[in-house]
Scaffold this active site. Sequence first.
Site, PDB file in Angstrom:
ATOM      1  N   ARG A  31       1.532   4.704 -63.213  1.00 39.09           N
ATOM      2  CA  ARG A  31       2.653   4.875 -63.843  1.00 39.09           C
ATOM      3  C   ARG A  31       3.142   3.530 -64.487  1.00 39.09           C
ATOM      4  O   ARG A  31       3.017   2.406 -63.994  1.00 39.09           O
ATOM      5  CB  ARG A  31       4.009   5.518 -62.953  1.00 39.09           C
ATOM      6  N   CYS A  52      18.143   6.147 -71.718  1.00 42.71           N
ATOM      7  CA  CYS A  52      17.842   6.707 -70.541  1.00 42.71           C
ATOM      8  C   CYS A  52      17.016   8.166 -70.594  1.00 42.71           C
ATOM      9  O   CYS A  52      17.073   8.852 -71.316  1.00 42.71           O
ATOM     10  CB  CYS A  52      19.090   7.444 -70.109  1.00 42.71           C
ATOM     11  N   CYS A  55      18.947  11.648 -70.237  1.00 45.28           N
ATOM     12  CA  CYS A  55      19.674  12.121 -71.186  1.00 45.28           C
ATOM     13  C   CYS A  55      19.130  13.400 -72.250  1.00 45.28           C
ATOM     14  O   CYS A  55      18.000  13.085 -72.447  1.00 45.28           O
ATOM     15  CB  CYS A  55      20.214  10.875 -72.151  1.00 45.28           C
ATOM     16  N   HIS A 117      25.653  11.392 -69.217  1.00 45.86           N
ATOM     17  CA  HIS A 117      24.970   9.964 -68.485  1.00 45.86           C
ATOM     18  C   HIS A 117      26.125   9.424 -67.419  1.00 45.86           C
ATOM     19  O   HIS A 117      25.664   8.756 -66.258  1.00 45.86           O
ATOM     20  CB  HIS A 117      24.716   8.956 -69.458  1.00 45.86           C
ATOM     21  N   ASN A 157      19.173  10.530 -54.555  1.00 49.18           N
ATOM     22  CA  ASN A 157      19.280   9.070 -54.068  1.00 49.18           C
ATOM     23  C   ASN A 157      20.166   8.300 -55.191  1.00 49.18           C
ATOM     24  O   ASN A 157      20.062   8.481 -56.188  1.00 49.18           O
ATOM     25  CB  ASN A 157      17.806   8.499 -54.295  1.00 49.18           C
ATOM     26  N   CYS A 164      17.730   3.202 -56.575  1.00 49.01           N
ATOM     27  CA  CYS A 164      17.857   4.223 -57.859  1.00 49.01           C
ATOM     28  C   CYS A 164      18.472   3.389 -59.054  1.00 49.01           C
ATOM     29  O   CYS A 164      19.636   3.159 -59.060  1.00 49.01           O
ATOM     30  CB  CYS A 164      18.711   5.424 -57.513  1.00 49.01           C
ATOM     31  N   SER A 165      17.702   3.203 -60.078  1.00 51.50           N
ATOM     32  CA  SER A 165      17.993   2.154 -61.016  1.00 51.50           C
ATOM     33  C   SER A 165      18.716   3.017 -62.048  1.00 51.50           C
ATOM     34  O   SER A 165      19.527   2.535 -63.032  1.00 51.50           O
ATOM     35  CB  SER A 165      16.767   1.594 -61.701  1.00 51.50           C
ATOM     36  N   HIS A 168      22.216   7.875 -64.195  1.00 47.41           N
ATOM     37  CA  HIS A 168      22.441   9.562 -64.911  1.00 47.41           C
ATOM     38  C   HIS A 168      22.252  10.463 -63.626  1.00 47.41           C
ATOM     39  O   HIS A 168      21.437  10.426 -62.619  1.00 47.41           O
ATOM     40  CB  HIS A 168      21.378   9.839 -65.687  1.00 47.41           C
ATOM     41  N   HIS A 170      21.399  12.864 -60.963  1.00 46.95           N
ATOM     42  CA  HIS A 170      20.299  13.552 -60.878  1.00 46.95           C
ATOM     43  C   HIS A 170      19.965  13.609 -59.313  1.00 46.95           C
ATOM     44  O   HIS A 170      20.229  12.644 -58.707  1.00 46.95           O
ATOM     45  CB  HIS A 170      19.002  13.302 -61.752  1.00 46.95           C
ATOM     46  N   GLN A 172      16.350  15.102 -56.861  1.00 48.98           N
ATOM     47  CA  GLN A 172      14.863  15.351 -56.754  1.00 48.98           C
ATOM     48  C   GLN A 172      14.485  16.560 -55.836  1.00 48.98           C
ATOM     49  O   GLN A 172      15.421  16.729 -54.896  1.00 48.98           O
ATOM     50  CB  GLN A 172      14.202  14.011 -56.484  1.00 48.98           C
ATOM     51  N   GLU A 186      13.625  17.705 -36.016  1.00 50.32           N
ATOM     52  CA  GLU A 186      14.652  18.315 -35.851  1.00 50.32           C
ATOM     53  C   GLU A 186      14.170  19.871 -35.368  1.00 50.32           C
ATOM     54  O   GLU A 186      14.990  20.535 -34.816  1.00 50.32           O
ATOM     55  CB  GLU A 186      15.395  18.316 -37.063  1.00 50.32           C
ATOM     56  N   PHE A 316      22.341  -3.608 -43.006  1.00 52.63           N
ATOM     57  CA  PHE A 316      20.746  -3.519 -42.973  1.00 52.63           C
ATOM     58  C   PHE A 316      20.134  -3.033 -41.624  1.00 52.63           C
ATOM     59  O   PHE A 316      20.752  -3.289 -40.715  1.00 52.63           O
ATOM     60  CB  PHE A 316      20.408  -4.976 -43.366  1.00 52.63           C
TER      61      PHE A 316
HETATM   62 ZN    ZN Z   1      18.682  17.173 -40.438  1.00 51.60          ZN
HETATM   63 ZN    ZN Z   2      21.390   9.386 -69.032  1.00 50.66          ZN
END
Ligand code: ZN
Ligand code: ZN
Length: 353
Positions: A31, A52, A55, A117, A157, A164-165, A168, A170, A172, A186, A316
């Site tokens: 990519r 973006c 968008c 956005h 995320n 996550c840059s 917008h 969203h 996944q 689990e 951290f």
């Molecule tokens: Zn769980």
């Molecule tokens: Zn956007």
Amino acid sequence: MPLDHLYQQPHRRFNPLTSEWVLVSPQRTERPWRGQIETAAAPAGSAYDPGCYLCPGNERAGGVRNPNYSSTFIFTNDFAALRPDNPPERHDESGRGLLLSESEAGTCKVVCFSPRHDLTLARMTVPEILSVVDVWVEQYAEIGSLPYVNYVEIFENRGEMMGCSNPHPHGQIWANQTIPNEPRKEQEAQRAYAEKHGVCLLCEYLQREARAQSRVVLENDHFIAVVPFWAVWPFEVLVIAKQHFRDLLALDRPAHAGLAEILKDLTTRYDNLFETSFPYSMGFHQAPTDSEAHTEWHLHAHFYPPLLRSATIRKFMVGYELLASPQRDITPEAAAATLRDLSGIHYAEIKPR
Ligand SMILES: [Zn+2]
Ligand SMILES: [Zn+2]
Ligand SMILES: [Zn+2]
């Protein structure tokens, strides 16, 4: 050579020291690198960003153009970590599981929550979030019915701190052939508990939490949000369906609305905590889509936010935590009280910038 072929496709490798698997997606290195070079970004707070790739109407990598969508929009990730057309292969080089690898078929989709956005779940209305819930339900059914898919992971995320840059709104959906490490562990625990005690682990747990109230952040007729007794992240939250539903498909219409409401309330409180757009990784855990009954499974969602003391001070997981065991200072009871006492009205609506 078959191994060369296997190692160039999405595959998983077994770690014999931990009995866990790692997903390897070598094709993703193809990519194009698009990070850090975007110029002329729209000013913060713009409803539309010409740069973006999520968008409406904008072009994505590979020249595909997004439609002018007005609510939600779903597409298959242009550089997916998993692919459907992966031929089954398995290789155990030592014959004893030391260098064990298997091909992994699957798919990765992107779900745009809104054409706007500048929104987040916290800033969307409950009816708008309900459209996102509808997409999750529909996609879980559709993707889960694919013959090569046995587990569907729906997640979001959020925030640069989580890697996550793109702001917008969203999420996944990654779906694959095998059950990944976390839901598999689990599943085993839920099954063992039900066998030993004759009741569902989370049904019993949520009743105890509802009675105690000390770790409850929010509650409606359909869902309860608690800082779990065993929470690792400072403001970790577990959202549990109040009825014994094995997956999103078991929810009725009022429960969809209940889910949308609790997501709105929780993310609003998260934003109010440090008066920032609160970063987190969230995702659902539910029954695999492998045609088995899975009566042991109880639908829930995890929120793992990294922030500790302010908008910039994060926890951290390093040192002892990385090598030995997670550790926390603030108790889950104190974290729950803090979240519970925050306003349910978003700070940006009280004092607009
Ligand atoms: Zn769980
Ligand atoms: Zn956007
Ligand atoms: Zn249950």
